[in-house]
Motif scaffolding. Sequence first.
Motif, PDB file in Angstrom:
ATOM      1  N   LEU A 144       0.813  -1.297   0.095  1.00 29.54           N
ATOM      2  CA  LEU A 144      -0.253   0.229   0.077  1.00 29.54           C
ATOM      3  C   LEU A 144       1.062   1.215   0.035  1.00 29.54           C
ATOM      4  N   VAL A 145       0.704   2.249  -0.719  1.00 33.60           N
ATOM      5  CA  VAL A 145       1.325   3.424  -1.123  1.00 33.60           C
ATOM      6  C   VAL A 145       0.151   4.662  -0.753  1.00 33.60           C
ATOM      7  N   LEU A 146       0.697   5.495   0.179  1.00 32.29           N
ATOM      8  CA  LEU A 146      -0.248   6.664   0.513  1.00 32.29           C
ATOM      9  C   LEU A 146       0.537   7.811   0.723  1.00 32.29           C
ATOM     10  N   ASP A 147       0.465   8.883  -0.259  1.00 31.65           N
ATOM     11  CA  ASP A 147       1.365   9.949   0.127  1.00 31.65           C
ATOM     12  C   ASP A 147       0.363  11.358  -0.389  1.00 31.65           C
ATOM     13  N   GLY A 148       0.936  12.434  -0.426  1.00 30.57           N
ATOM     14  CA  GLY A 148       0.324  13.613  -0.995  1.00 30.57           C
ATOM     15  C   GLY A 148      -0.075  13.417  -2.419  1.00 30.57           C
ATOM     16  N   ARG A 149       0.790  13.289  -3.092  1.00 30.05           N
ATOM     17  CA  ARG A 149       0.414  13.100  -4.713  1.00 30.05           C
ATOM     18  C   ARG A 149       1.779  12.536  -5.515  1.00 30.05           C
ATOM     19  N   SER A 154      -2.714   9.504  -5.911  1.00 23.15           N
ATOM     20  CA  SER A 154      -2.394   9.508  -4.684  1.00 23.15           C
ATOM     21  C   SER A 154      -2.086   8.254  -3.874  1.00 23.15           C
ATOM     22  N   HIS A 155      -2.277   7.112  -4.498  1.00 23.93           N
ATOM     23  CA  HIS A 155      -2.340   6.140  -3.796  1.00 23.93           C
ATOM     24  C   HIS A 155      -2.009   4.640  -4.753  1.00 23.93           C
ATOM     25  N   LEU A 156      -1.634   3.595  -4.419  1.00 26.10           N
ATOM     26  CA  LEU A 156      -1.423   2.447  -4.937  1.00 26.10           C
ATOM     27  C   LEU A 156      -1.580   1.597  -4.117  1.00 26.10           C
ATOM     28  N   ALA A 157      -2.540   0.434  -4.510  1.00 31.50           N
ATOM     29  CA  ALA A 157      -2.667  -0.836  -3.661  1.00 31.50           C
ATOM     30  C   ALA A 157      -2.191  -1.875  -4.808  1.00 31.50           C
ATOM     31  N   ASP A 162       7.547 -12.446  -6.065  1.00 36.21           N
ATOM     32  CA  ASP A 162       8.915 -12.549  -6.555  1.00 36.21           C
ATOM     33  C   ASP A 162       9.312 -11.521  -7.350  1.00 36.21           C
ATOM     34  N   GLY A 163       8.956 -10.349  -6.897  1.00 32.40           N
ATOM     35  CA  GLY A 163       9.711  -8.960  -7.600  1.00 32.40           C
ATOM     36  C   GLY A 163       8.859  -8.413  -8.520  1.00 32.40           C
ATOM     37  N   ALA A 164       7.551  -9.029  -8.873  1.00 27.58           N
ATOM     38  CA  ALA A 164       6.813  -8.488 -10.079  1.00 27.58           C
ATOM     39  C   ALA A 164       5.570  -7.861  -9.392  1.00 27.58           C
ATOM     40  N   LEU A 165       5.256  -6.568  -9.823  1.00 27.54           N
ATOM     41  CA  LEU A 165       4.124  -5.954  -9.036  1.00 27.54           C
ATOM     42  C   LEU A 165       2.877  -5.905 -10.034  1.00 27.54           C
ATOM     43  N   GLU A 166       1.962  -6.459  -9.305  1.00 35.95           N
ATOM     44  CA  GLU A 166       0.464  -6.159  -9.727  1.00 35.95           C
ATOM     45  C   GLU A 166      -0.159  -5.097  -9.040  1.00 35.95           C
ATOM     46  N   ILE A 167      -0.545  -3.976  -9.763  1.00 39.19           N
ATOM     47  CA  ILE A 167      -1.332  -2.903  -9.259  1.00 39.19           C
ATOM     48  C   ILE A 167      -2.776  -3.229  -9.248  1.00 39.19           C
ATOM     49  N   LEU A 168      -3.400  -3.344  -8.100  1.00 37.17           N
ATOM     50  CA  LEU A 168      -4.849  -3.794  -8.086  1.00 37.17           C
ATOM     51  C   LEU A 168      -5.723  -2.494  -8.022  1.00 37.17           C
ATOM     52  N   ALA A 169      -5.425  -1.360  -7.393  1.00 36.77           N
ATOM     53  CA  ALA A 169      -6.142  -0.120  -7.354  1.00 36.77           C
ATOM     54  C   ALA A 169      -5.237   1.094  -7.014  1.00 36.77           C
ATOM     55  N   SER A 170      -5.618   2.328  -7.601  1.00 39.33           N
ATOM     56  CA  SER A 170      -5.115   3.477  -7.223  1.00 39.33           C
ATOM     57  C   SER A 170      -6.213   4.669  -7.198  1.00 39.33           C
ATOM     58  N   THR A 220     -13.904   5.593   2.055  1.00 44.64           N
ATOM     59  CA  THR A 220     -13.600   4.871   0.920  1.00 44.64           C
ATOM     60  C   THR A 220     -14.693   4.512   0.216  1.00 44.64           C
ATOM     61  N   THR A 221     -14.349   4.060  -1.017  1.00 48.56           N
ATOM     62  CA  THR A 221     -15.640   3.711  -2.126  1.00 48.56           C
ATOM     63  C   THR A 221     -15.813   2.441  -2.651  1.00 48.56           C
ATOM     64  N   GLY A 222     -15.039   1.384  -1.735  1.00 49.85           N
ATOM     65  CA  GLY A 222     -15.620   0.070  -1.717  1.00 49.85           C
ATOM     66  C   GLY A 222     -14.700  -0.695  -3.052  1.00 49.85           C
ATOM     67  N   ASP A 223     -13.983   0.183  -3.736  1.00 51.31           N
ATOM     68  CA  ASP A 223     -13.064  -0.389  -4.974  1.00 51.31           C
ATOM     69  C   ASP A 223     -11.563  -0.343  -4.655  1.00 51.31           C
ATOM     70  N   GLY A 224     -11.213  -0.256  -3.562  1.00 52.70           N
ATOM     71  CA  GLY A 224      -9.852   0.247  -3.214  1.00 52.70           C
ATOM     72  C   GLY A 224      -9.276   1.463  -3.216  1.00 52.70           C
ATOM     73  N   GLY A 225     -10.259   2.236  -3.379  1.00 50.12           N
ATOM     74  CA  GLY A 225      -9.967   3.960  -3.279  1.00 50.12           C
ATOM     75  C   GLY A 225     -10.691   4.643  -2.401  1.00 50.12           C
ATOM     76  N   PHE A 226     -10.658   5.741  -2.735  1.00 52.11           N
ATOM     77  CA  PHE A 226     -11.505   6.873  -1.514  1.00 52.11           C
ATOM     78  C   PHE A 226     -11.927   8.102  -2.207  1.00 52.11           C
ATOM     79  N   ARG A 227     -12.411   8.714  -1.355  1.00 51.14           N
ATOM     80  CA  ARG A 227     -12.870  10.384  -1.861  1.00 51.14           C
ATOM     81  C   ARG A 227     -12.459  11.278  -0.513  1.00 51.14           C
ATOM     82  N   THR A 228     -11.841  12.332  -0.791  1.00 47.90           N
ATOM     83  CA  THR A 228     -11.666  13.432   0.246  1.00 47.90           C
ATOM     84  C   THR A 228     -12.175  14.529  -0.370  1.00 47.90           C
TER      85      THR A 228
END
Length: 544
Positions: A144-149, A154-157, A162-170, A220-228
């Motif tokens: 999970l990555v969360l920062d300003g921008r 502003s986010h990655l889940a 084994d070293g390969a990244l699969e991005i599931l939400a941002s 949160t929005t139920g899909d791995g993301g959120f609203r602010t």
Amino acid sequence: MKVLGINAIFHDPAAALVIDGETVAAGEEERFSRRKHGKRPVPFSAWELPEQAARWCLDQAGIDAADLDAVAYSFDPALARPAEEMGLRDPWDHLRLAYARTAPGFLATALPGLDPGQVCFVPHHIAHAASAGLASPHPQTDVLVLDGRGESVSHLAGRYDDGALEILASQALPHSLGLVFEDVTEHLGFLRSSDEYKVMALASYGSPRFLPELRVAIRTTGDGGFRTDPVDWSSLVKARSSGEEWTADHADLAASLQLRLEEVLLELAGWLQGRTGGDTLTLAGGVALNCVANSRLAGDGPYRRLWVQPAAGDAGTALGGALHVARSGGDLTTPMPGVDLGRGWNDDEVEAWLTTARVPYERVDDVAETVASALAANCVVAWFQGRSEYGPRALGHRSLLAHPGYADNLERLNDVKGREQFRPVAPMVLAARASAIFSRGPLPSPFMLFVHDVDPAWRDRIPAVVHVDGTARVQTVDPVDEPLVAQMLSAFERRTGLPVVVNTSLNTAGRPMVDDPRDALECFGSAPVDLLAIGPFVVRRRAF
Ligand SMILES: [Fe+2]
């Protein structure tokens, strides 16, 4: 491959060097330039590079810029959109993008011999993610990555296998937990993009009475993301100007935001774990420096293990970017070996600095015993040993140490550092003793990224490190990883019965942590510190 990582786009410029998959050096520019955070986090400064840190990384490995196979720059301008399209109010953001696009040319100027064609842009959140997933000791991990921008999110889940990244939400901007925290930091009279940890510290003095409003605005929005949604903070609490006394209202706003952040993190982690079924989570991004939220996540979240990149802020993207490029280029990357990735000096070099300064010094037989003896006599000790730390925490290499048994040592250290009295100081503890004294947060905790409850029976024995809410931000010390610090702690325990020492960063207010021996001597000379322990040498302010 020889890969140099560069973070320069927002704040905390830093460089890191990865050779054949191994992290050999990493440093933040502020430690060299002596300017806190390296630069102001404004678009006008995006061209400024971590020149000194980058050159030092190359020197440390004995290579030239021409020897590099790649330079990883932790921002990809091709992924960015105009600020107004992303809902950001920043009329100068286009400058940032222009500087990023020309970074290869800037870098070639700063590092003569570098082929600008070797510079590759790494998406900001992938660089953060790699600083967690690839730098951690866990090859299979959720991240999970969360920062300003970053460029436009502003986010990655995601998940590393084994070293390969699969991005599931941002999460696309302008929605950003980090930017909300920065807004409140500014509203409470602190420096945005710098003092967010003060909001976390202030939170423990308040009650979360604005939680209902924040639950509406941040969700949160139920899909791995959120609203602010935008919040008129003044409608909740009057803004505080810097230097003004803080009030219960300010603490209440801090407490409300802190609690809402924790709730949202738990929901995001729950969503991710529901997708992957993973048992390990690694974290990065500036939000991951919130050790209160990290402990909540560890205690109430769905993961069995939590690992947080110690340089979770943007400085860590230098290392993450380099690891990502090395891995993409076919190198097998190894976990970071520790946080002591910065500059260090041998005994002769340290002695030369002391001779130059013409201070009376002595070489002692056992610096751990000498320091333990001074601490037992209630001296404040500046401890300068080995290579400096990567990331914002002093972890036994550039530390100010004191006896934890005297409550007024908190005030004394905050006076040494010239900083606010609500700021806590932290305990370092022998790893084998930690569970008898500290609970709730994960143990061991070598990077001081979680808070723990202090056992009630111990609170009166180590009052200097117990926060107002009965917690402490613990660093556990393992003799295998940190033999000298462990020896000092053992020697202190033999004298006092306490396996705990107060540890805070070796610097004075507004200045970066001490990095080289001259910084140490300047800090020692200007602050009421009783003893400087630098390598095998000590400098005493007075006889004791
Ligand atoms: Fe970031």
